[in-house]
Motif scaffolding. Structure first.
Motif, PDB file in Angstrom:
ATOM      1  N   ASN A 185     -30.318  64.541 -58.220  1.00 37.35           N
ATOM      2  CA  ASN A 185     -29.829  64.286 -56.858  1.00 37.35           C
ATOM      3  C   ASN A 185     -30.305  62.928 -56.371  1.00 37.35           C
ATOM      4  O   ASN A 185     -31.366  62.441 -56.768  1.00 37.35           O
ATOM      5  CB  ASN A 185     -30.307  65.356 -55.879  1.00 37.35           C
ATOM      6  CG  ASN A 185     -29.624  66.698 -56.060  1.00 37.35           C
ATOM      7  OD1 ASN A 185     -30.272  67.729 -56.171  1.00 37.35           O
ATOM      8  ND2 ASN A 185     -28.300  66.701 -56.093  1.00 37.35           N
ATOM      9  N   THR A 240     -29.695  62.370 -50.389  1.00 38.07           N
ATOM     10  CA  THR A 240     -29.282  63.772 -50.491  1.00 38.07           C
ATOM     11  C   THR A 240     -30.485  64.694 -50.318  1.00 38.07           C
ATOM     12  O   THR A 240     -30.465  65.632 -49.508  1.00 38.07           O
ATOM     13  CB  THR A 240     -28.631  64.033 -51.852  1.00 38.07           C
ATOM     14  OG1 THR A 240     -27.609  63.065 -52.102  1.00 38.07           O
ATOM     15  CG2 THR A 240     -28.032  65.425 -51.910  1.00 38.07           C
ATOM     16  N   THR A 294     -23.653  69.404 -53.036  1.00 40.66           N
ATOM     17  CA  THR A 294     -25.010  69.602 -53.543  1.00 40.66           C
ATOM     18  C   THR A 294     -25.265  71.059 -53.910  1.00 40.66           C
ATOM     19  O   THR A 294     -25.838  71.356 -54.962  1.00 40.66           O
ATOM     20  CB  THR A 294     -26.032  69.135 -52.499  1.00 40.66           C
ATOM     21  OG1 THR A 294     -25.754  67.774 -52.163  1.00 40.66           O
ATOM     22  CG2 THR A 294     -27.445  69.244 -53.034  1.00 40.66           C
TER      23      THR A 294
END
Length: 451
Positions: free
Chosen positions: A225, A229, A77
């Motif tokens: 995303n 997440t 991420t």
């Protein structure tokens, strides 16, 4: 299907220290609204991020935590966030939450959105601050009507509290958030197809590069995303990198916790927040309770219909990306499906491939034509009308539709379970091949070059 994060009563007690995603859940399954969420330390991480952290420090913290995408691909991420442009003159940027969740056997994001909508909003607020995005969209699966209702209410609560909109927390930072209900296409799980759909276009994947971080929604820098997440972000900001990394089991290369589950004819189908590195056997036996009486485990998929089948002897694999890769497939979404001994694998694969063929966007030839071809062959084998060479043709299609052979990852995910099913259960496929005397002459059969 049970939507719960509770494990066996004698094995697990949820707390903020061990269950960052689910400790705020109510025992009655009702949604946690703003007052209760704030009473449970909600938006404290957002206040810390706005008051005490520079925007680049938020990005670095997420990168250092080792957080990876929870939608199935597992891309880091923080690395994705770091791809957003640094140029301050680009003042229009977007944050897009992929809440489409159309992977069969997967329902983890639904639970978070229905029961903890403010956790997602807080995660998006912190992420928007870090990425300098002024507008966000939650692209929601159309069938998730309860999630849409709860998210819209939570957005209005956050606006009224000054947590969304103009000059958030007196910082001078503006962030608007909208819930966008999709039309219902599996391909929207691919981020550029999702962007096209949000813009009102046909949900076809885009050519990359350019990547969404450079050219995304309406041509502007965009970060996409997954729901789970983004829901990890508040705890990372609030409690730090070292704590977050400590949550995973020894041996796991993935950090933190993961929503995992088991469906199928198990005694206790459900959803649990567990540390990365827990074994599939522990998930299957201790949490899902093993198979119901009268059934035996024949095979299982570790994370959705697009992951390969595994056998009971593979249950000792650790549930993290590398652990599942060691036994030959991908972890995917982490929600496993048990296949019992009453299921014919040919029929199961025919059903799966019908779904994947229908959900193809039709953009590239291997996927558009190859998946329906696999369905026709599987239907023939299922009906005992398969011809010699059909299994080889199916394996040829598995190769032709594999990674790097198609425009996006839809086809590789579609044929991965097919290839694994033939690998482990070939006699069931061979049983559907008609006797040679009934076979169609070779020249009447389709020819697959290189099969």
């Amino acid at each position: 299907m049970t939507l719960t994060s509770f494990g066996p009563a004698n094995r697990i007690k949820r707390s903020a220290e061990t269950h960052p995603l689910t400790w705020r859940l109510r025992d009655d399954g009702e949604a946690v609204w703003l007052d209760e969420y704030q009473a449970k330390n909600g938006y404290a991480a957002a206040r810390k991020a706005f008051a005490d952290m520079a925007q680049d420090d938020i990005v670095q913290t997420v990168k250092d935590s080792g957080l990876k995408g929870r939608g199935g691909a597992g891309f880091p991420t923080g690395v994705k966030w770091g791809l957003m442009p640094k140029d301050e003159s680009i003042n229009i940027r977007y944050l897009l939450c992929n809440a489409d969740e159309m992977e069969p056997n997967t329902w983890k994001d639904r639970m978070l959105m229905e029961q903890l909508p403010h956790l997602l909003i807080e995660g998006m607020l912190i992420s928007a601050r870090a990425l300098k995005t002024y507008r966000g969209y939650i692209f929601l699966r159309g069938e998730y009507t309860t999630a849409a209702k709860h998210l819209n209410r939570a957005v209005e609560e956050a606006k009224a509290a000054g947590l969304l909109g103009k000059n958030i927390l007196g910082s001078g930072f503006d962030f608007e958030l909208f819930v966008h209900t999709g039309a219902g296409r599996y391909i929207c799980g691919e981020e550029t197809a999702l962007i096209n759909s949000l813009e009102g276009r046909r949900a076809n994947p885009r050519s990359k590069p350019p990547f969404p971080a450079a050219v995304g929604v309406w041509g502007k820098p965009t970060c996409v995303n997954n729901v789970e997440t983004l829901c990890n972000v508040p705890a990372i900001i609030a409690d730090g990198v070292d704590w977050y990394k400590s949550l995973a089991r020894e041996g796991s290369e993935d950090m933190g916790t993961k929503l995992m589950g088991f469906s199928g004819k198990v005694k206790n189908p459900g959803l649990w927040e567990l540390p990365f590195g827990v074994t599939a056997r522990e998930l299957f036996e201790d949490y899902a309770g093993g198979m119901r009486d009268g059934y035996k485990l024949k095979a299982w998929q570790p994370g959705g219909a697009g992951t390969g089948f595994l056998l009971p002897e593979h249950l000792d694999a650790q549930m993290y990306a590398g652990g599942i890769a060691k036994v030959g497939t991908r972890m995917g979404t982490g929600l496993a499906m048990a296949v019992d001994d009453s299921v014919n694998m040919v029929s199961l694969l025919r059903n799966m491939e019908q779904f994947f063929a229908r959900e193809s966007c039709g953009f590239c030839t291997p996927c558009r034509d190859g998946l329906p071809w696999s369905v026709k062959l599987l239907m023939a084998i299922e009906n005992g009308e398969g011809q010699p060479g059909d299994i080889e043709t199916l394996l040829g299609l598995v190769g032709f539709l594999g990674p790097g052979k198609t425009f996006c990852a839809h086809a590789p995910g579609a044929v991965e379970p097919l290839g694994s099913a033939i690998k482990y259960f070939r006699p069931e496929f061979e049983a559907g091949i008609a006797p040679v005397s009934a076979a169609v002459p070779p020249l009447a059969r389709p020819i697959v070059v290189g099969a």
